[in-house]
Design an enzyme around this catalytic site. Structure first.
Site, PDB file in Angstrom:
ATOM      1  N   CYS A   1     -18.219  45.268  79.431  1.00 26.67           N
ATOM      2  CA  CYS A   1     -18.238  44.952  77.952  1.00 26.67           C
ATOM      3  C   CYS A   1     -19.589  44.457  77.693  1.00 26.67           C
ATOM      4  O   CYS A   1     -20.029  43.525  78.322  1.00 26.67           O
ATOM      5  CB  CYS A   1     -17.262  44.062  77.432  1.00 26.67           C
ATOM      6  SG  CYS A   1     -17.126  43.463  75.915  1.00 26.67           S
TER       7      CYS A   1
ATOM      8  N   HIS B   1      -9.871  49.181  74.457  1.00 26.21           N
ATOM      9  CA  HIS B   1     -11.076  47.982  74.668  1.00 26.21           C
ATOM     10  C   HIS B   1     -11.349  47.735  73.421  1.00 26.21           C
ATOM     11  O   HIS B   1     -11.583  46.530  72.898  1.00 26.21           O
ATOM     12  CB  HIS B   1     -12.073  48.495  75.704  1.00 26.21           C
ATOM     13  CG  HIS B   1     -12.792  47.629  75.750  1.00 26.21           C
ATOM     14  ND1 HIS B   1     -13.185  46.893  77.341  1.00 26.21           N
ATOM     15  CD2 HIS B   1     -14.171  47.291  74.835  1.00 26.21           C
ATOM     16  CE1 HIS B   1     -14.394  46.238  76.954  1.00 26.21           C
ATOM     17  NE2 HIS B   1     -14.611  46.271  75.722  1.00 26.21           N
ATOM     18  N   GLU B   2     -11.730  48.855  72.640  1.00 27.06           N
ATOM     19  CA  GLU B   2     -12.547  48.744  71.286  1.00 27.06           C
ATOM     20  C   GLU B   2     -11.532  48.349  70.107  1.00 27.06           C
ATOM     21  O   GLU B   2     -11.652  47.341  69.327  1.00 27.06           O
ATOM     22  CB  GLU B   2     -13.095  50.154  70.776  1.00 27.06           C
ATOM     23  CG  GLU B   2     -14.109  50.703  71.699  1.00 27.06           C
ATOM     24  CD  GLU B   2     -15.256  49.640  72.145  1.00 27.06           C
ATOM     25  OE1 GLU B   2     -15.844  48.386  71.568  1.00 27.06           O
ATOM     26  OE2 GLU B   2     -15.926  49.599  73.222  1.00 27.06           O
TER      27      GLU B   2
ATOM     28  N   HIS C   1     -10.996  44.502  70.732  1.00 29.10           N
ATOM     29  CA  HIS C   1     -12.081  43.837  70.202  1.00 29.10           C
ATOM     30  C   HIS C   1     -11.791  43.483  68.665  1.00 29.10           C
ATOM     31  O   HIS C   1     -12.134  42.336  68.195  1.00 29.10           O
ATOM     32  CB  HIS C   1     -13.228  44.698  70.118  1.00 29.10           C
ATOM     33  CG  HIS C   1     -14.193  44.450  71.188  1.00 29.10           C
ATOM     34  ND1 HIS C   1     -14.760  43.231  71.645  1.00 29.10           N
ATOM     35  CD2 HIS C   1     -14.680  45.162  72.234  1.00 29.10           C
ATOM     36  CE1 HIS C   1     -15.549  43.154  72.547  1.00 29.10           C
ATOM     37  NE2 HIS C   1     -15.608  44.524  73.071  1.00 29.10           N
TER      38      HIS C   1
HETATM   39 ZN    ZN Z   1     -16.422  45.565  74.780  1.00 31.29          ZN
END
Ligand code: ZN
Length: 212
Positions: free
Chosen positions: A131, A173-174, A177
């Protein structure tokens, strides 16, 4: 079929999924060249650890943010970037990411929601993940190898995106976030500690926002 327009709007396929695999190079360059690269926030910065606000205004300011996000993603050599990674508390992420067939996907999603997979469709893939907000660290993390995200495009139209392999990992993953989670939050205590140690020992290859 998809018809590219000057504002970066792209078409959808027969099943209603965004066609994010056409003219990737041109579209990415158009966003990036209009935008300005900004420094990346890192673990510990409060903006990364809370749920972002919904996008409600699909206006020029949002378009400028998206341009800056593509510019920042390129500078940091990322394959995906969430708005809070450049310090903006809004639910939007951009991506420019290959899937496991080597097909490039480029796009933007506002207000993403990850679709729940049927148990039989849930096949875990154990691969390395990193990341931009945990610079120089990597850890193995099991995630479903397929993902569908529903949200809106930069004009507010409802859209959905699907991905497999590495791109599925990117979509998850995004989205994480924007709900205040980093991939290291999904690791065991020991693995998380190891990732943070890797970060402490490394030097990011891009500008980061110092934590107060
Ligand atoms: Zn990330």
């Amino acid at each position: 079929m998809s018809q590219q327009e000057t504002d970066g709007r792209i078409g959808v396929d027969d099943e209603g999924f965004l066609v994010d695999t056409e003219d990737c190079e041109e579209r990415e360059a158009a966003y990036r060249e209009r935008g300005t690269s900004r420094p990346i926030t890192v673990v510990g910065n409060p903006v990364l650890h809370k749920e972002c606000k919904d996008v409600t205004a699909f206006d020029d300011e949002l378009a400028r943010l998206i341009d800056d996000m593509f510019a920042s993603q390129k500078t940091a050599e990322g394959v995906g970037l969430a708005a809070n990674q450049i310090g903006v508390d809004l639910k939007v992420f951009v991506y420019d990411c290959p899937d496991d067939d080597g097909v490039r996907h480029t796009g933007v999603i506002c207000n993403p929601v990850l679709e729940e997979l049927a148990p039989e469709a849930r096949v875990l893939d154990d691969s390395n993940e990193g990341c931009l907000s945990v610079p120089t660290a990597y850890a193995s993390l099991a995630r479903p190898d397929y993902a569908v995200v529903r949200g809106q495009d930069a004009q507010g139209n409802p859209v959905k995106v699907r991905g497999s392999g590495y791109f599925a990992r990117c979509l998850q993953h995004e989205t994480d976030h924007l709900y205040g989670y980093l991939y290291i939050d999904r690791l065991s205590k020991r693995e998380r500690k190891d990732a943070l140690r890797q970060m402490d020992e490394g030097t990011p290859r891009y500008e980061v926002v110092p934590n107060a």
